[in-house]
Design an enzyme around this catalytic site. Structure first.
Site, PDB file in Angstrom:
ATOM      1  N   ARG A 165       0.791  -1.137   0.120  1.00 25.02           N
ATOM      2  CA  ARG A 165      -0.055   0.030  -0.026  1.00 25.02           C
ATOM      3  C   ARG A 165       0.675   1.309  -0.101  1.00 25.02           C
ATOM      4  O   ARG A 165       0.506   2.207   0.424  1.00 25.02           O
ATOM      5  CB  ARG A 165      -1.111   0.109   1.380  1.00 25.02           C
ATOM      6  CG  ARG A 165      -2.013  -0.901   1.220  1.00 25.02           C
ATOM      7  CD  ARG A 165      -2.838  -1.278   0.185  1.00 25.02           C
ATOM      8  NE  ARG A 165      -3.498  -2.500   0.318  1.00 25.02           N
ATOM      9  CZ  ARG A 165      -3.230  -3.673  -0.445  1.00 25.02           C
ATOM     10  NH1 ARG A 165      -1.919  -3.685  -1.065  1.00 25.02           N
ATOM     11  NH2 ARG A 165      -3.616  -4.712  -0.066  1.00 25.02           N
TER      12      ARG A 165
ATOM     13  N   SER B 261     -10.579  -1.088   3.804  1.00 22.89           N
ATOM     14  CA  SER B 261      -9.783  -1.508   5.058  1.00 22.89           C
ATOM     15  C   SER B 261      -9.279  -0.001   5.737  1.00 22.89           C
ATOM     16  O   SER B 261      -8.304   0.620   4.929  1.00 22.89           O
ATOM     17  CB  SER B 261      -8.704  -2.321   4.778  1.00 22.89           C
ATOM     18  OG  SER B 261      -9.299  -3.643   4.408  1.00 22.89           O
TER      19      SER B 261
ATOM     20  N   GLU C  24      -4.363   2.851   6.718  1.00 25.17           N
ATOM     21  CA  GLU C  24      -4.214   2.851   5.251  1.00 25.17           C
ATOM     22  C   GLU C  24      -4.767   3.760   4.524  1.00 25.17           C
ATOM     23  O   GLU C  24      -4.397   4.411   3.572  1.00 25.17           O
ATOM     24  CB  GLU C  24      -4.821   1.335   4.575  1.00 25.17           C
ATOM     25  CG  GLU C  24      -4.864   1.132   3.272  1.00 25.17           C
ATOM     26  CD  GLU C  24      -4.998  -0.257   2.980  1.00 25.17           C
ATOM     27  OE1 GLU C  24      -4.926  -1.171   3.604  1.00 25.17           O
ATOM     28  OE2 GLU C  24      -5.996  -0.380   1.897  1.00 25.17           O
TER      29      GLU C  24
HETATM   30  C1  FAD Z   1     -15.610  -1.155  -0.517  1.00 27.17           C
HETATM   31  C2  FAD Z   1     -13.953  -0.830  -0.592  1.00 27.17           C
HETATM   32  C3  FAD Z   1     -13.130  -2.050  -0.815  1.00 27.17           C
HETATM   33  C4  FAD Z   1     -12.006  -1.684  -1.019  1.00 27.17           C
HETATM   34  N1  FAD Z   1     -10.949  -2.830  -1.212  1.00 27.17           N
HETATM   35  C5  FAD Z   1      -9.825  -2.613  -1.405  1.00 27.17           C
HETATM   36  C6  FAD Z   1      -8.883  -3.519  -1.461  1.00 27.17           C
HETATM   37  O1  FAD Z   1      -9.209  -4.794  -1.762  1.00 27.17           O
HETATM   38  N2  FAD Z   1      -7.599  -3.416  -1.682  1.00 27.17           N
HETATM   39  C7  FAD Z   1      -7.067  -2.107  -1.678  1.00 27.17           C
HETATM   40  O2  FAD Z   1      -5.826  -1.753  -1.792  1.00 27.17           O
HETATM   41  N3  FAD Z   1      -7.851  -1.101  -1.336  1.00 27.17           N
HETATM   42  C8  FAD Z   1      -9.209  -1.088  -1.194  1.00 27.17           C
HETATM   43  N4  FAD Z   1      -9.914  -0.035  -0.951  1.00 27.17           N
HETATM   44  C9  FAD Z   1      -9.378   1.093  -0.899  1.00 27.17           C
HETATM   45  C10 FAD Z   1      -9.355   2.100  -2.304  1.00 27.17           C
HETATM   46  O3  FAD Z   1     -10.447   1.334  -3.104  1.00 27.17           O
HETATM   47  C11 FAD Z   1      -7.959   1.922  -2.941  1.00 27.17           C
HETATM   48  O4  FAD Z   1      -6.845   2.373  -2.203  1.00 27.17           O
HETATM   49  C12 FAD Z   1      -7.888   2.461  -4.300  1.00 27.17           C
HETATM   50  O5  FAD Z   1      -7.058   2.227  -5.026  1.00 27.17           O
HETATM   51  C13 FAD Z   1      -8.044   4.185  -3.940  1.00 27.17           C
HETATM   52  O6  FAD Z   1      -8.368   4.584  -5.289  1.00 27.17           O
HETATM   53  P1  FAD Z   1      -9.110   5.921  -5.654  1.00 27.17           P
HETATM   54  O7  FAD Z   1      -9.128   6.444  -7.054  1.00 27.17           O
HETATM   55  O8  FAD Z   1     -10.639   6.162  -4.969  1.00 27.17           O
HETATM   56  O9  FAD Z   1      -8.069   7.009  -5.004  1.00 27.17           O
HETATM   57  P2  FAD Z   1      -8.323   8.237  -3.847  1.00 27.17           P
HETATM   58  O10 FAD Z   1      -8.986   7.629  -2.642  1.00 27.17           O
HETATM   59  O11 FAD Z   1      -9.143   9.209  -4.743  1.00 27.17           O
HETATM   60  O12 FAD Z   1      -6.891   8.496  -3.646  1.00 27.17           O
HETATM   61  C14 FAD Z   1      -6.155   7.917  -2.500  1.00 27.17           C
HETATM   62  C15 FAD Z   1      -4.722   8.294  -2.683  1.00 27.17           C
HETATM   63  O13 FAD Z   1      -4.163   8.119  -3.797  1.00 27.17           O
HETATM   64  C16 FAD Z   1      -3.690   9.619  -4.507  1.00 27.17           C
HETATM   65  N5  FAD Z   1      -4.019   9.565  -5.984  1.00 27.17           N
HETATM   66  C17 FAD Z   1      -5.079   9.380  -6.599  1.00 27.17           C
HETATM   67  N6  FAD Z   1      -5.186   9.529  -7.746  1.00 27.17           N
HETATM   68  C18 FAD Z   1      -3.971   9.947  -8.142  1.00 27.17           C
HETATM   69  C19 FAD Z   1      -2.964  10.177  -9.091  1.00 27.17           C
HETATM   70  N7  FAD Z   1      -3.473  10.209 -10.269  1.00 27.17           N
HETATM   71  N8  FAD Z   1      -1.750  10.605  -9.080  1.00 27.17           N
HETATM   72  C20 FAD Z   1      -1.092  10.528  -7.601  1.00 27.17           C
HETATM   73  N9  FAD Z   1      -1.913  10.255  -6.650  1.00 27.17           N
HETATM   74  C21 FAD Z   1      -3.246  10.059  -6.783  1.00 27.17           C
HETATM   75  C22 FAD Z   1      -4.534  10.513  -3.550  1.00 27.17           C
HETATM   76  O14 FAD Z   1      -3.907  11.873  -3.404  1.00 27.17           O
HETATM   77  C23 FAD Z   1      -4.703   9.828  -2.104  1.00 27.17           C
HETATM   78  O15 FAD Z   1      -3.445  10.059  -1.337  1.00 27.17           O
HETATM   79  C24 FAD Z   1     -11.381  -0.414  -0.879  1.00 27.17           C
HETATM   80  C25 FAD Z   1     -12.285   0.691  -0.701  1.00 27.17           C
HETATM   81  C26 FAD Z   1     -13.459   0.433  -0.577  1.00 27.17           C
HETATM   82  C27 FAD Z   1     -14.543   1.602  -0.355  1.00 27.17           C
END
Ligand code: FAD
Length: 303
Positions: free
Chosen positions: A173, A224, A295
């Site tokens: 992560r 998580s 996380e």
């Molecule tokens: C129901 C549920 C289940 C989930 N299951 C998992 C799982 O199994 N495994 C897992 O790892 N995660 C899981 N997650 C967490 C999440 O979905 C992941 O971390 C996902 O990768 C975040 O993507 P996002 O586009 O929503 O990022 P955001 O939440 O919008 O951003 C997260 C971080 O990434 C940075 N970021 C976003 N886009 C960029 C970019 N283009 N360039 C640089 N930095 C950027 C942001 O600044 C922030 O620090 C889950 C979440 C939910 C709600």
């Protein structure tokens, strides 16, 4: 103001909002406002927008906000939101190419359709490709950077850079560019071995069914909350400390999955959620001696 306003710069084609409630853009449905919120029209527009930002302006890229909390006092800077439903993965020179704003599950389905294996795990991650790269998102044995061949990043000057995997420090992560300047992801090229499309589709179905059975997906949450400590599961430790159902304001430690905090009525403040995170961390430390590390990313100012 909360509304789209005309841009000062005629050459910009995206949408700029001021005082945008970030609760609209994070899956927890809680938190404060961003001073400025920009949705670029495309990559060229994003480059132009970045060029025009003052050096001191803090910039936060977001995808679908599925791992993010903005404190109630808000974010004193510019949020740039890349997700767009119109974006889709495509094949380029034998690799799967996806812009950062593509929803991660689309990459899983696209790869299966093209009989490529190894991206199935992305089907249940409700974020974007950019967020998956930034977080090295993963589950059920798969991790984003395991399948990355190279990425494209953008910097403050609006220049697009081609970056190899080896230029990043990647871990659980975690992902950090080995360079002093700030850069953000705008695209990824995934290298996937040939597979069996039908087998990939069944695997995707199986992984999604497992999530439905074990995670409170019908309630606002951010996945998580804590990383799993080496050799253990954060959920197991939280449950062992009797913390399921612990509440603060509108937020609650999920009864279905102890490592999830839910916001069932959508009424929790970011402070409620952060308080619960801290309480769980402290109680697990007292009860088991293990220090849980969040996380989820928390940004902005407290009210
Ligand atoms: C129901 C549920 C289940 C989930 N299951 C998992 C799982 O199994 N495994 C897992 O790892 N995660 C899981 N997650 C967490 C999440 O979905 C992941 O971390 C996902 O990768 C975040 O993507 P996002 O586009 O929503 O990022 P955001 O939440 O919008 O951003 C997260 C971080 O990434 C940075 N970021 C976003 N886009 C960029 C970019 N283009 N360039 C640089 N930095 C950027 C942001 O600044 C922030 O620090 C889950 C979440 C939910 C709600």
């Amino acid at each position: 103001m909360n509304m789209a306003e005309p841009l000062n710069f005629t050459q910009l084609r995206g949408e700029l909002r001021r005082d945008e409630p970030m609760s609209r853009h994070v899956s927890w449905r809680a938190g404060g406002q961003a001073d400025r919120f920009y949705v670029p029209a495309d990559l060229a527009d994003l480059a132009e927008f970045l060029k025009q930002q003052e050096e001191k302006t803090e910039i936060l890229f977001i995808g679908l906000g599925s791992n993010l909390l903005v404190r109630d006092g808000g974010f004193r800077g510019t949020v740039i939101a890349l997700h767009a439903a119109r974006l889709h993965p495509e094949m380029r020179d034998g690799l799967v190419y996806a812009q950062a704003g593509v929803a991660a599950p689309k990459v899983a389905r696209f790869a299966a359709l093209h009989r490529l294996a190894g991206a199935e795990f992305l089907a249940g991650i409700p974020g974007t490709v950019g967020g998956a790269l930034a977080m090295n998102a993963g589950c059920y044995g798969g991790e984003t950077w395991q399948i990355v061949e190279r990425v494209e990043t953008i910097d403050r000057s609006g220049s697009i850079n081609q970056r190899k995997r080896a230029e990043f420090e990647v871990g659980y992560r975690h992902c950090r560019l080995n360079a002093p300047q700030e850069e953000w992801f705008v695209a990824a090229h995934f290298k996937l071995p040939p597979g069996d499309g039908e087998a990939s589709r069944s695997r995707i179905k199986e992984l999604l069914a497992r999530r439905i059975a074990t995670q409170p997906l019908q309630l606002p949450n951010a996945g998580s909350v804590f990383r799993n400590p080496p050799g253990d599961h954060a959920a197991r430790l939280i449950e062992a400390c009797g913390l399921k159902g612990l509440e603060r304001g509108g937020a609650r430690v999920s009864e279905k999955h102890a490592n999830f905090i839910v916001n069932p009525q959508g009424k929790a403040s970011a402070a409620d959620i952060e308080f619960l995170i801290e309480s769980v961390r402290q109680k697990v430390k007292e009860g088991t001696g293990t220090e849980l590390i969040p996380e989820v990313r928390i940004v902005g100012e407290a009210r």
